[in-house]
Write a protein that holds these residues in place. Structure first.
Motif, mmCIF file in Angstrom:
data_model
loop_
_atom_site.group_PDB
_atom_site.id
_atom_site.type_symbol
_atom_site.label_atom_id
_atom_site.label_comp_id
_atom_site.label_asym_id
_atom_site.label_seq_id
_atom_site.Cartn_x
_atom_site.Cartn_y
_atom_site.Cartn_z
ATOM 1 N N THR A 86 48.136 49.070 -32.167
ATOM 2 C CA THR A 86 47.630 49.554 -31.191
ATOM 3 C C THR A 86 46.714 50.757 -32.063
ATOM 4 O O THR A 86 46.323 50.150 -33.259
ATOM 5 N N MET A 87 46.149 51.572 -31.494
ATOM 6 C CA MET A 87 45.025 52.835 -31.904
ATOM 7 C C MET A 87 45.592 53.925 -31.890
ATOM 8 O O MET A 87 46.377 54.272 -30.928
ATOM 9 N N ALA A 88 45.744 54.996 -32.768
ATOM 10 C CA ALA A 88 46.153 55.421 -32.946
ATOM 11 C C ALA A 88 45.314 56.695 -33.918
ATOM 12 O O ALA A 88 44.965 56.028 -35.155
ATOM 13 N N VAL A 89 45.687 58.106 -34.217
ATOM 14 C CA VAL A 89 44.954 58.918 -35.037
ATOM 15 C C VAL A 89 45.460 58.886 -36.056
ATOM 16 O O VAL A 89 47.130 58.740 -36.188
ATOM 17 N N GLU A 90 44.757 58.441 -36.973
ATOM 18 C CA GLU A 90 45.381 58.613 -38.467
ATOM 19 C C GLU A 90 44.714 59.767 -39.408
ATOM 20 O O GLU A 90 45.475 59.829 -40.920
ATOM 21 N N LYS A 91 43.357 60.020 -39.677
ATOM 22 C CA LYS A 91 43.258 61.589 -40.430
ATOM 23 C C LYS A 91 42.918 62.717 -38.840
ATOM 24 O O LYS A 91 42.117 62.745 -38.696
ATOM 25 N N VAL A 92 43.203 63.548 -40.147
ATOM 26 C CA VAL A 92 42.679 64.697 -39.070
ATOM 27 C C VAL A 92 42.471 66.077 -39.786
ATOM 28 O O VAL A 92 42.814 66.368 -40.714
ATOM 29 N N PHE A 93 40.602 66.089 -39.313
ATOM 30 C CA PHE A 93 39.767 67.223 -40.732
ATOM 31 C C PHE A 93 39.956 68.397 -39.239
ATOM 32 O O PHE A 93 39.709 68.211 -38.863
ATOM 33 N N VAL A 94 41.160 69.170 -40.422
ATOM 34 C CA VAL A 94 41.147 70.833 -40.247
ATOM 35 C C VAL A 94 39.902 72.219 -39.959
ATOM 36 O O VAL A 94 39.929 71.720 -40.867
ATOM 37 N N TYR A 95 39.018 72.178 -39.054
ATOM 38 C CA TYR A 95 37.792 72.521 -39.316
ATOM 39 C C TYR A 95 38.625 74.505 -39.559
ATOM 40 O O TYR A 95 38.362 74.915 -39.699
ATOM 41 N N ASN A 96 39.490 74.833 -38.029
ATOM 42 C CA ASN A 96 39.879 75.679 -37.711
ATOM 43 C C ASN A 96 41.214 75.334 -37.221
ATOM 44 O O ASN A 96 41.168 74.115 -35.928
ATOM 45 N N ASN A 97 42.085 76.231 -37.413
ATOM 46 C CA ASN A 97 43.783 76.471 -37.070
ATOM 47 C C ASN A 97 44.248 77.517 -37.007
ATOM 48 O O ASN A 97 44.881 77.918 -37.680
ATOM 49 N N THR A 98 44.135 78.502 -36.139
ATOM 50 C CA THR A 98 44.289 80.001 -35.743
ATOM 51 C C THR A 98 45.569 80.103 -35.486
ATOM 52 O O THR A 98 46.627 81.240 -34.899
ATOM 53 N N SER A 99 46.606 79.125 -34.983
ATOM 54 C CA SER A 99 47.206 79.268 -34.480
ATOM 55 C C SER A 99 48.859 78.954 -34.582
ATOM 56 O O SER A 99 48.688 79.549 -35.914
ATOM 57 N N ILE A 100 49.930 78.966 -34.442
ATOM 58 C CA ILE A 100 51.077 79.626 -35.174
ATOM 59 C C ILE A 100 51.612 77.721 -35.634
ATOM 60 O O ILE A 100 52.478 77.455 -36.741
ATOM 61 N N LEU A 158 51.402 67.898 -24.365
ATOM 62 C CA LEU A 158 51.802 69.562 -25.104
ATOM 63 C C LEU A 158 51.347 69.339 -26.214
ATOM 64 O O LEU A 158 52.475 68.769 -27.146
ATOM 65 N N ILE A 159 50.567 70.302 -26.822
ATOM 66 C CA ILE A 159 49.534 69.894 -28.072
ATOM 67 C C ILE A 159 50.660 71.492 -29.163
ATOM 68 O O ILE A 159 51.113 71.320 -30.236
ATOM 69 N N ALA A 160 49.724 72.210 -28.679
ATOM 70 C CA ALA A 160 50.757 73.665 -29.524
ATOM 71 C C ALA A 160 50.455 74.517 -28.313
ATOM 72 O O ALA A 160 49.738 74.394 -27.040
ATOM 73 N N LEU A 161 50.751 76.176 -28.253
ATOM 74 C CA LEU A 161 50.530 76.766 -27.335
ATOM 75 C C LEU A 161 49.887 77.893 -28.153
ATOM 76 O O LEU A 161 49.909 78.274 -29.441
ATOM 77 N N LEU A 162 48.797 78.781 -27.397
ATOM 78 C CA LEU A 162 48.030 79.602 -28.685
ATOM 79 C C LEU A 162 47.694 81.059 -27.664
ATOM 80 O O LEU A 162 48.092 80.716 -26.429
ATOM 81 N N ARG A 163 48.077 81.780 -28.472
ATOM 82 C CA ARG A 163 47.416 82.935 -28.344
ATOM 83 C C ARG A 163 46.226 83.436 -28.396
ATOM 84 O O ARG A 163 45.435 82.766 -28.838
ATOM 85 N N PRO A 164 45.652 84.391 -27.585
ATOM 86 C CA PRO A 164 44.754 84.713 -26.859
ATOM 87 C C PRO A 164 44.482 85.188 -28.020
ATOM 88 O O PRO A 164 44.532 85.466 -29.031
ATOM 89 N N GLY A 165 42.820 84.430 -28.644
ATOM 90 C CA GLY A 165 42.031 84.880 -29.889
ATOM 91 C C GLY A 165 42.584 83.578 -30.928
ATOM 92 O O GLY A 165 41.671 82.917 -31.568
ATOM 93 N N GLN A 166 43.363 82.804 -30.536
ATOM 94 C CA GLN A 166 43.508 81.585 -31.417
ATOM 95 C C GLN A 166 42.880 80.574 -30.928
ATOM 96 O O GLN A 166 42.275 80.476 -29.977
#
Length: 306
Positions: A86-100, A158-166
């Motif tokens: 199958t196909m699946a995500v292997e590499k994740v390049f995080v440019y910005n992550n202000t979540s918890i 659901l991947i993540a819960l974000l607060r306002p501004g995140q």
């Protein structure tokens, strides 16, 4: 002839007792049964083997595979779990992550999201050395896959819960892989099999005993008929039974019923993650199994004869 029939019956059934199981092995390996010609025969196998599709609803498929050895059935199950690509995500390049959610946990979650991309359109990754470094433009992929709709199978994971501004800003690279390398590549949510139940009433069971017998089994297994004013129990659909052995708790019933399973009749249940339909997964698993057999035959042909 009577002895031969008893031997054949013993071979065809795995019998469940109150405290154990008889004829538990389900192999066709020659020599398991004394006085019985159990040598493998291709013509006899071709006559007995069949596949019956019982139910297909959405991403779920139930089918029967009859006339095979337990080793082949289990090999087929393991291929579905771990070797259909199958196909699946292997590499994740995080440019910005202000979540918890930490970057590593976020990348792990993204990797487990099923991706609707046909793996048959892609090639596996090769081992990369410095000589393999080259520039590959990405602009022509639209022309290569004009009808492709590469996206998550489900839109509501659901991947993540974000607060306002995140915010989360990431770039993901998907690759082709198989489940034995990582569970995220497994194309099935479940892939299992069980032997076909076989329930035999050794003598008529009537009235209160019939009602008690019906309660001992899963709904739909035992049916009560009205015959000449009497309630008579009969086996309506043994396939629905889960073999709880509840009947053995009742002294008045446990000697009136024989619980068994058909030794070479496998009920397969396959539930796809949605990347490919379950019937396609079964077809791909069969191709992989055929490839394994062909490689084995090629190895045998390459062995020098003494």
């Amino acid at each position: 002839m009577a002895a031969r029939r008893r031997t054949e019956e013993m071979r065809d059934r795995v019998v469940l007792g109150e405290f154990g199981v008889r004829n538990v092995h389900t192999t066709d390996f020659p020599g398991n049964y004394s006085g019985y010609d159990d040598a493998w025969d291709q013509r006899r196998f071709e006559q007995a083997f069949r596949v019956d599709v019982i139910r297909e609803e959405g991403d779920a498929l139930e089918f029967d595979m009859v006339g095979i050895d337990a080793a082949i059935a289990n090999a087929f199950r393991r291929i579905l779990l771990a070797e259909v690509p199958t196909m699946a995500v292997e590499k994740v390049f995080v440019y910005n992550n202000t979540s918890i959610v930490q970057d590593e946990i976020l990348a792990h979650r993204l990797g487990l999201i099923p991706i609707r991309a046909d793996p048959r359109l892609f090639e596996y990754r090769n081992q990369v050395y410095s000589k393999h470094m080259t520039w590959v433009p990405l602009g022509n992929q639209t022309d290569l896959f004009p009808d492709a709709d590469f996206r998550p199978v489900h839109d509501d994971i659901l991947i993540a819960l974000l607060r306002p501004g995140q915010e989360i800003d990431v770039l993901m690279h998907c690759v082709k892989g198989i489940g034995k390398d990582h569970a995220k590549f497994s194309p099935v949510a479940t892939a299992s099999y069980r032997l076909l139940p076989d329930i035999t009433l050794l003598q008529p069971i009537e009235d209160e005993a019939a009602e008690m017998l019906q309660k001992c089994f899963s709904p739909g297994v035992i049916e009560i008929q009205n015959i000449k004013g009497k309630k008579v129990a009969r086996v309506a659909n043994a396939r629905l039974d889960t073999f709880s052995r509840e009947v053995f708790r009742h002294e008045s019933l446990k000697n009136l019923v024989r619980l068994a399973r058909v030794r070479n009749h496998y009920i397969f249940s396959v539930e796809s993650t949605g990347i490919l339909p379950p019937d396609v997964l079964v077809s791909e698993a069969i191709k992989i199994l055929m490839g394994k057999c062909q490689r084995f035959l090629n190895e045998l042909d390459s062995v020098p004869m003494e």
